[in-house]
Design a protein around this motif. Structure first.
Motif, short mmCIF file in Angstrom:
data_model
loop_
_atom_site.label_atom_id
_atom_site.label_comp_id
_atom_site.label_asym_id
_atom_site.label_seq_id
_atom_site.Cartn_x
_atom_site.Cartn_y
_atom_site.Cartn_z
N MET A 1 0.68 -1.31 -0.02
CA MET A 1 -0.14 -0.06 0.08
C MET A 1 0.78 1.35 0.03
O MET A 1 1.97 1.20 0.31
N PHE A 2 0.17 2.15 -0.26
CA PHE A 2 0.89 3.71 -0.20
C PHE A 2 0.74 4.40 0.98
O PHE A 2 0.00 4.00 1.90
N ALA A 3 2.00 4.82 1.42
CA ALA A 3 2.12 5.66 2.76
C ALA A 3 1.96 6.81 2.60
O ALA A 3 3.00 7.51 1.77
N PHE A 4 1.11 7.59 2.94
CA PHE A 4 0.75 9.02 2.57
C PHE A 4 1.40 9.77 3.77
O PHE A 4 1.20 9.27 4.98
N ALA A 5 2.01 10.91 3.55
CA ALA A 5 2.42 11.54 4.68
C ALA A 5 1.32 12.19 5.61
O ALA A 5 0.14 12.40 5.25
N PRO A 6 1.43 12.32 6.92
CA PRO A 6 0.36 12.67 7.83
C PRO A 6 -0.06 14.01 7.39
O PRO A 6 0.86 14.85 6.89
N PRO A 7 -1.29 14.50 7.48
CA PRO A 7 -1.71 15.83 7.02
C PRO A 7 -1.05 16.94 7.94
O PRO A 7 -0.98 16.72 9.16
N ARG A 8 -0.82 17.73 7.20
CA ARG A 8 -0.19 19.03 7.95
C ARG A 8 -1.32 20.00 8.78
O ARG A 8 -2.32 19.77 8.17
N ALA A 9 -1.03 20.66 9.69
CA ALA A 9 -1.87 21.53 10.40
C ALA A 9 -2.04 22.57 9.71
O ALA A 9 -0.98 23.32 9.15
N ARG A 10 -3.34 23.17 9.56
CA ARG A 10 -3.73 24.34 8.80
C ARG A 10 -3.18 25.64 9.60
O ARG A 10 -3.09 25.95 10.66
N ARG A 11 -2.17 26.63 8.60
CA ARG A 11 -1.85 27.79 9.26
C ARG A 11 -2.78 28.76 9.18
O ARG A 11 -3.69 29.01 8.05
N ARG A 12 -2.88 29.51 10.17
CA ARG A 12 -3.86 30.84 9.98
C ARG A 12 -2.99 32.02 9.41
O ARG A 12 -1.90 32.09 9.52
N PRO A 13 -3.79 32.62 8.50
CA PRO A 13 -3.30 33.84 7.88
C PRO A 13 -2.76 34.72 8.75
O PRO A 13 -3.28 35.09 9.72
N GLY A 14 -1.49 35.31 8.60
CA GLY A 14 -1.05 36.59 9.63
C GLY A 14 -1.79 37.86 9.14
O GLY A 14 -2.11 38.07 8.19
N LEU A 15 -1.63 38.50 10.20
CA LEU A 15 -2.55 39.65 10.09
C LEU A 15 -1.62 41.16 10.09
O LEU A 15 -1.67 42.11 9.76
N THR A 16 -0.28 40.56 10.09
CA THR A 16 0.84 41.75 10.34
C THR A 16 0.36 42.47 9.01
O THR A 16 0.75 43.84 8.80
N PRO A 17 0.50 41.86 7.66
CA PRO A 17 0.65 42.58 6.47
C PRO A 17 -0.76 43.55 6.31
O PRO A 17 -0.72 44.63 5.91
N MET A 18 -1.74 42.86 6.81
CA MET A 18 -3.09 43.83 6.64
C MET A 18 -2.99 44.98 7.60
O MET A 18 -3.39 45.96 7.21
N ILE A 19 -2.50 44.96 8.66
CA ILE A 19 -2.33 45.97 9.62
C ILE A 19 -1.30 46.80 9.13
O ILE A 19 -1.50 48.22 8.99
N ASP A 20 -0.26 46.64 8.75
CA ASP A 20 0.79 47.47 7.86
C ASP A 20 -0.07 48.21 6.73
O ASP A 20 0.05 49.39 6.61
N VAL A 21 -0.81 47.69 5.92
CA VAL A 21 -1.67 48.35 4.78
C VAL A 21 -2.63 49.19 5.38
O VAL A 21 -2.73 50.51 5.01
N VAL A 22 -3.38 48.87 6.43
CA VAL A 22 -4.13 49.92 7.04
C VAL A 22 -3.65 51.10 7.83
O VAL A 22 -3.99 52.08 7.56
N PHE A 23 -2.52 50.96 8.15
CA PHE A 23 -1.78 52.09 8.82
C PHE A 23 -1.13 52.87 7.66
O PHE A 23 -1.32 54.26 8.06
N LEU A 24 -0.74 52.35 6.51
CA LEU A 24 -0.12 53.33 5.59
C LEU A 24 -1.50 53.96 4.94
O LEU A 24 -1.24 55.04 4.63
N LEU A 25 -2.72 53.49 4.87
CA LEU A 25 -3.89 54.22 4.58
C LEU A 25 -4.35 55.28 5.33
O LEU A 25 -4.68 56.16 4.89
N LEU A 26 -4.12 54.76 6.59
CA LEU A 26 -4.62 55.97 7.65
C LEU A 26 -3.66 57.10 7.53
O LEU A 26 -3.82 58.40 7.42
N VAL A 27 -2.27 57.13 7.24
CA VAL A 27 -1.39 57.98 7.26
C VAL A 27 -1.49 58.86 5.85
O VAL A 27 -1.71 60.08 6.12
#
Length: 125
Positions: A1-27
Motif C-alpha cells: 500500500m501507499f504510505a501518505f504523509a500525515p496531514p499538515r496542521a492548517r496555518r492561520r493567515p498572518g495579520l501583520t501585512p493587513m495591519i501595515d496596509v491599514v496603517f499606511l492608508l491611515l497615514v
C-alpha cells in the motif's frame, strides 16, 4: 500500500501585512486631508447677535453684475464706493448671492474686499 504523509496542521493567515496596509492608508489620508486648508475663505461675521449701525451696506452679486445698495457697481471701484458707507474696517458688509451666481465669482469678490481691508463680511441667502 501507499504510505501518505500525515496531514499538515492548517496555518492561520498572518495579520501583520493587513495591519501595515491599514496603517499606511491611515497615514496617507491624514496627510491628504490637510491640503484643502490653504484655499479656505474666511467669512467672519458677528452673527445674529451683533449690533449693526450706520448706513446699509448690501452687496448683491448677480452672475453678470454687482450692485451696492441697489446701484450697479464694478468690482474695481467697489472698495472706494464702500468707503463712505463704513466708519471702521470692522463694520459688517452684507453679501447676497443671487440664483445662478457661481462660487468662483463670490470668492473673487470676497477676496477683493478682504484685500481692501474689509474684514467683517456676512453672507446671507
Amino acid at each position: 500500500m501507499f504510505a501518505f504523509a500525515p496531514p499538515r496542521a492548517r496555518r492561520r493567515p498572518g495579520l501583520t501585512p493587513m495591519i501595515d496596509v491599514v496603517f499606511l492608508l491611515l497615514v496617507f489620508f491624514m496627510l491628504a486631508s490637510q491640503f484643502g486648508r490653504e484655499g479656505a475663505v474666511s467669512l467672519s461675521g458677528g452673527g445674529a447677535g451683533a449690533e449693526y449701525s450706520g448706513p446699509p451696506r448690501l452687496i448683491t452679486i448677480y452672475p453678470d453684475q454687482i450692485t451696492l445698495n441697489g446701484v450697479e457697481s464694478d468690482l474695481a471701484i467697489l472698495p472706494e464706493a464702500l468707503a463712505p458707507l463704513t466708519q471702521a474696517p470692522d463694520d459688517p458688509i452684507i453679501l447676497r448671492a443671487r440664483a445662478g451666481t457661481d462660487l468662483q465669482r463670490l470668492t473673487q469678490i470676497v477676496e477683493a474686499l478682504t484685500a481692501a481691508g474689509f474684514d467683517r463680511l456676512v453672507l446671507v441667502e
